[in-house]
Scaffold this motif. Sequence first.
Motif, mmCIF file in Angstrom:
data_model
loop_
_atom_site.group_PDB
_atom_site.id
_atom_site.type_symbol
_atom_site.label_atom_id
_atom_site.label_comp_id
_atom_site.label_asym_id
_atom_site.label_seq_id
_atom_site.Cartn_x
_atom_site.Cartn_y
_atom_site.Cartn_z
ATOM 1 N N ARG A 146 0.858 -1.184 0.000
ATOM 2 C CA ARG A 146 0.000 0.000 0.000
ATOM 3 C C ARG A 146 0.892 1.230 0.000
ATOM 4 O O ARG A 146 1.724 1.411 0.884
ATOM 5 C CB ARG A 146 -0.904 -0.006 1.229
ATOM 6 N N GLU A 147 0.705 2.073 -1.009
ATOM 7 C CA GLU A 147 1.573 3.231 -1.160
ATOM 8 C C GLU A 147 0.927 4.542 -0.764
ATOM 9 O O GLU A 147 1.575 5.397 -0.178
ATOM 10 C CB GLU A 147 2.087 3.314 -2.597
ATOM 11 N N CYS A 148 -0.337 4.742 -1.131
ATOM 12 C CA CYS A 148 -0.932 6.038 -0.834
ATOM 13 C C CYS A 148 -2.439 6.023 -1.036
ATOM 14 O O CYS A 148 -2.994 5.096 -1.608
ATOM 15 C CB CYS A 148 -0.325 7.119 -1.733
ATOM 16 N N LEU A 149 -3.041 7.094 -0.562
ATOM 17 C CA LEU A 149 -4.414 7.422 -0.908
ATOM 18 C C LEU A 149 -4.294 8.543 -1.938
ATOM 19 O O LEU A 149 -3.877 9.661 -1.610
ATOM 20 C CB LEU A 149 -5.206 7.892 0.316
ATOM 21 N N ALA A 150 -4.574 8.216 -3.193
ATOM 22 C CA ALA A 150 -4.416 9.176 -4.288
ATOM 23 C C ALA A 150 -5.712 9.957 -4.476
ATOM 24 O O ALA A 150 -6.780 9.370 -4.651
ATOM 25 C CB ALA A 150 -4.033 8.440 -5.566
ATOM 26 N N HIS A 198 -13.165 10.183 -7.296
ATOM 27 C CA HIS A 198 -13.038 9.583 -5.967
ATOM 28 C C HIS A 198 -11.569 9.378 -5.635
ATOM 29 O O HIS A 198 -10.770 9.035 -6.514
ATOM 30 C CB HIS A 198 -13.718 8.198 -5.925
ATOM 31 N N ASP A 199 -11.244 9.550 -4.366
ATOM 32 C CA ASP A 199 -9.920 9.170 -3.890
ATOM 33 C C ASP A 199 -9.831 7.648 -3.923
ATOM 34 O O ASP A 199 -10.850 6.958 -3.784
ATOM 35 C CB ASP A 199 -9.693 9.650 -2.458
ATOM 36 N N ALA A 200 -8.626 7.127 -4.108
ATOM 37 C CA ALA A 200 -8.454 5.679 -4.159
ATOM 38 C C ALA A 200 -7.117 5.279 -3.564
ATOM 39 O O ALA A 200 -6.145 6.026 -3.633
ATOM 40 C CB ALA A 200 -8.559 5.179 -5.599
ATOM 41 N N LEU A 201 -7.096 4.087 -3.004
ATOM 42 C CA LEU A 201 -5.858 3.518 -2.485
ATOM 43 C C LEU A 201 -5.059 2.939 -3.652
ATOM 44 O O LEU A 201 -5.626 2.291 -4.532
ATOM 45 C CB LEU A 201 -6.156 2.419 -1.477
ATOM 46 N N VAL A 202 -3.761 3.164 -3.625
ATOM 47 C CA VAL A 202 -2.875 2.634 -4.661
ATOM 48 C C VAL A 202 -1.930 1.636 -4.003
ATOM 49 O O VAL A 202 -1.230 1.971 -3.046
ATOM 50 C CB VAL A 202 -2.079 3.750 -5.361
ATOM 51 N N PHE A 203 -1.944 0.421 -4.516
ATOM 52 C CA PHE A 203 -1.053 -0.654 -4.091
ATOM 53 C C PHE A 203 -0.124 -0.960 -5.256
ATOM 54 O O PHE A 203 -0.506 -0.794 -6.411
ATOM 55 C CB PHE A 203 -1.847 -1.922 -3.762
#
Length: 180
Positions: A150-154, A165-170
């Motif tokens: 898990r790297e960030c909430l983009a 929408h914001d999204a989690l980036v893995f």
Amino acid sequence: MTSAFRPVIRRFVDTDAPSFLAAVQASPEALARWMPWWKADYALADAQAWIDHTCKVWQEGKDRLFGIFDAGTGAVIGGTGINRIDPAHRTGNIGYWVSTPCTKRGVARFAAREMARFGFSELGLTRLEIVALPGNAASIRVAEAVGAQRECLARNRVWLGGQAHDALVFSLVPEDAARW
């Protein structure tokens, strides 16, 4: 996955359209919530158009899109693939969905791993992303289960339902897949 149920991944063919439609129609709540292409009146013509699209992007050297099938029955049970392929940077995005009657059997986890293997070995990619909306617990569990970092909430990463929408980036890199 139980021994009686075994998913396989392959490219779609024209005769898969009715089975694809059945898989979509069995999953309205899940698809409506997370997939921008879903619509309440999804019909056989839509399924055929999707299959035609998957063939077109392969021929153009773009996305690599596959169906997930029940090995025993040949029925479509979902879809997976690598999209947003950037050959210059050797990156792409793994996507997956599983028809509701086939969830909680490890199918999406299987698909994500197979797509990572394919992306790293066949396409020569060096980074794959899995992008999930924060409320999509099932997709987040899949990303975590395959060892994606898990790297960030983009911010504004996904367009769905007419809004950003914001999204989690893995992310996955070849070393992650080597650990499987």
